[in-house]
Design an enzyme around this catalytic site. Structure first.
Site, mmCIF file in Angstrom:
data_model
loop_
_atom_site.group_PDB
_atom_site.id
_atom_site.type_symbol
_atom_site.label_atom_id
_atom_site.label_comp_id
_atom_site.label_asym_id
_atom_site.label_seq_id
_atom_site.Cartn_x
_atom_site.Cartn_y
_atom_site.Cartn_z
ATOM 1 N N GLU A 63 0.843 -1.204 0.000
ATOM 2 C CA GLU A 63 0.000 0.000 0.000
ATOM 3 C C GLU A 63 0.876 1.251 0.000
ATOM 4 O OE1 GLU A 63 -3.611 1.742 2.893
ATOM 5 O OE2 GLU A 63 -2.184 0.257 3.653
ATOM 6 N N LYS A 70 -9.557 2.454 -2.054
ATOM 7 C CA LYS A 70 -9.869 1.893 -0.732
ATOM 8 C C LYS A 70 -11.217 2.407 -0.243
ATOM 9 C CE LYS A 70 -7.457 1.355 3.734
ATOM 10 N NZ LYS A 70 -6.243 1.797 4.477
ATOM 11 N N CYS A 127 -5.579 -3.130 2.441
ATOM 12 C CA CYS A 127 -5.327 -3.100 3.873
ATOM 13 C C CYS A 127 -6.596 -3.259 4.725
ATOM 14 C CB CYS A 127 -4.585 -1.810 4.219
ATOM 15 S SG CYS A 127 -3.735 -1.852 5.824
#
Length: 282
Positions: A50, A119, A151
């Site tokens: 990330e 995200k 994540c």
């Protein structure tokens, strides 16, 4: 979105677990480029962590840390992917129309940039800085369907289920997970794979950032039973593994979780080229 029965699609993944220098975009980009050039000739796809070019931004430096999808970073990845003959998945701080996104970009060796995922679930340091994405994405690539998360997303069962609804064979997660949450993500990736009966992988960062966070490493690949197929430690390293994502159907012969749910949720699936998306209501 059904695949042809009996068809095999062997795919060799390379997991590039690495340390970064926050704010050193040129240096981190050069490090990523080096790892692409050094990738094994048998690898089909190399995956990075990330925000791997900048580290995590703050309100003060988000403008310096972020780039548009037609900027230097994506162009460099396209060039290197084509030269090496390997696909690339990497996390990037994206800016568009004054909004910042924690994104991942999928670069095909021949076609270049073919997919972006933003995200959707905002971790503490994401909140108020990044705008959340408004859709889940699964792209058609080399005869398989690849789902993308970032994540914190993997801590939510709904994120994995959205990718199952998009018929993902393989879930790929760019990760920036730190202590003391290493075991949390190790558990989460196994759960998402098992409860949705697909293969899954995440690639994490290691080392310490400028805020004093120690990143947990542990990059791994798991099968549709949630069993670990390979796993990194806490140092910089590259792992390579070959899998057949379409083999996930063998795990659905006796029971198929998606079809046997007692509680069904409404969802809308839209087809965009060869990718499918689930829109998140605003």
């Amino acid at each position: 979105m059904d695949h042809e029965k009996g068809e095999m699609r062997m795919l060799t993944l390379e997991l590039a677990q690495m340390s970064l220098v926050d704010g050193d975009i040129a240096g981190n980009l050069e490090k990523v480029i080096t790892k692409i050039r050094e990738a094994k000739s048998t690898s089909d796809l190399i995956i990075f962590p990330e925000t791997c070019f900048s580290g995590f931004p703050t309100h003060d430096n988000a403008g310096d840390y972020s780039q548009s999808l037609d900027g230097e970073i994506v162009k460099a990845l396209e060039k290197e992917a084509k030269a090496k003959g390997i696909a690339v998945l990497a996390g990037i701080c994206e800016v568009e129309n004054g909004h910042y996104y924690n994104s991942s970009v999928f670069i095909d060796a021949e076609k270049g940039h073919i997919a972006t995922y933003r995200k959707t679930h905002m971790w503490l340091t994401d909140q108020g800085l990044f705008s959340p994405g408004d859709q889940f994405v699964a792209l058609e690539w080399r005869g398989i369907r690849v789902g993308l998360l970032i994540c914190f997303d993997i801590e939510f069962p709904e994120s994995g289920r959205a990718n199952a609804l998009l018929d993902a064979d393989l879930l790929l997660v760019v990760n920036g997970n730190m202590d003391p949450y290493g075991e949390t993500h190790r558990t989460a990736i196994k759960a998402r794979a098992q409860e949705n009966q697909f293969y899954a992988a995440f690639v994490n960062r290691v080392g310490m950032d400028s805020f004093g966070h120690q990143f947990a490493g542990g990059s791994c690949v798991v099968d549709p039973f949630g069993q670990t197929l390979c796993e990194a430690g806490r140092d910089e390293m590259t792992l390579q593994i070959a899998i057949d994502p379409l083999k996930r159907r063998e795990y659905q012969k006796d029971y198929h979780y998606l079809n046997e749910r007692a509680l069904q949720y409404r969802h809308e699936i839209e087809i965009e080229g060869k990718s499918s998306v689930i829109k998140i209501p605003s």
